[in-house]
Scaffold this active site. Sequence first.
Site, PDB file in Angstrom:
ATOM      1  N   ASP A 114      11.891  88.694 -94.060  1.00  0.00           N
ATOM      2  CA  ASP A 114      12.718  89.279 -95.103  1.00  0.00           C
ATOM      3  C   ASP A 114      14.160  88.870 -94.792  1.00  0.00           C
ATOM      4  O   ASP A 114      14.441  88.256 -93.756  1.00  0.00           O
ATOM      5  CB  ASP A 114      12.549  90.792 -95.146  1.00  0.00           C
ATOM      6  CG  ASP A 114      12.761  91.363 -96.549  1.00  0.00           C
ATOM      7  OD1 ASP A 114      13.434  90.694 -97.352  1.00  0.00           O
ATOM      8  OD2 ASP A 114      12.268  92.468 -96.825  1.00  0.00           O
ATOM      9  N   ALA A 115      15.082  89.211 -95.661  1.00  0.00           N
ATOM     10  CA  ALA A 115      16.448  88.698 -95.529  1.00  0.00           C
ATOM     11  C   ALA A 115      17.094  89.126 -94.215  1.00  0.00           C
ATOM     12  O   ALA A 115      17.057  90.297 -93.832  1.00  0.00           O
ATOM     13  CB  ALA A 115      17.291  89.167 -96.708  1.00  0.00           C
TER      14      ALA A 115
END
Length: 278
Positions: A221-222
């Site tokens: 994820d980011a």
Amino acid sequence: LFDDIKESDKMDHMLRSVVEYQQASRLPLIFQEDYENGVGLPGMTTFPRGMSLGATNDKTLAYEYGKGIAIESRSVGVNWVLSPVADVNLNPFNPVTNTRSVSDDPEKVIRLLKQQIHGLQNNGVAATIKHFPGDGVDYRDQHLLTTSNSLSMSDWYKCHGKVFKELIKSGVACIMPGHITLPAYQKEKINGFYPPANLSKELLTNLLKHDLGFKGVIVSDAMVMGGFRGYYNSTIEGEIQSFVAGVDMMLWPSYEFMDSIEARIIRGEISMKRLDDA
């Protein structure tokens, strides 16, 4: 990509950019977008969120949902999407999964997402299920801080674990870990805290790759999200440790990431086996 671009020009700009990048590279490029609810460009189809798909409980519609996104994604040069959401929505107050999840019933999630994934991948677009080990239990937002899947392992294997295992068996190409802990499984801590999945070798290498048998790509994820930050003294160190833990591809890493990884592999601090696995 779309800073200062008029709405009416976004489609042409996207297509032009993809062509230019491909022409500038000696190797074929893979273009990745979220596209959870459709491409989101003028003239493209906007799809309802996962909860709506769950409400239909229609496997044929789920396949067409995936197929529609795949066809429109490929029309703009995108061949990998960071969807669908595979979280089981156990907590209606969860701000991440509330309307994005298909259901609070793992059997329904499996039944519908198998078809959506086939709709995507049968039409040339890699699918990504998220957010391992499963969001939707906590009431907090992993964009802001690390959250927790507080189920016992017995309950986890009946719920999120069953969803991930069945979707892995169905051939999903990619899995995205969340900035989420699974305390019932984890023993290792960083500065007294269980690390999120994106920093946990226990969760990614031991549980996901070994126990559940996942052989595909793990994409983070980011890296800019609050739930990932603060476990190491620098952002780049966190990104490197994420790679060591089992993340194969980074979402929005630092520009220095590739050079730093290369230097540590050359020095023998990171094994070639880990690089080959990625």
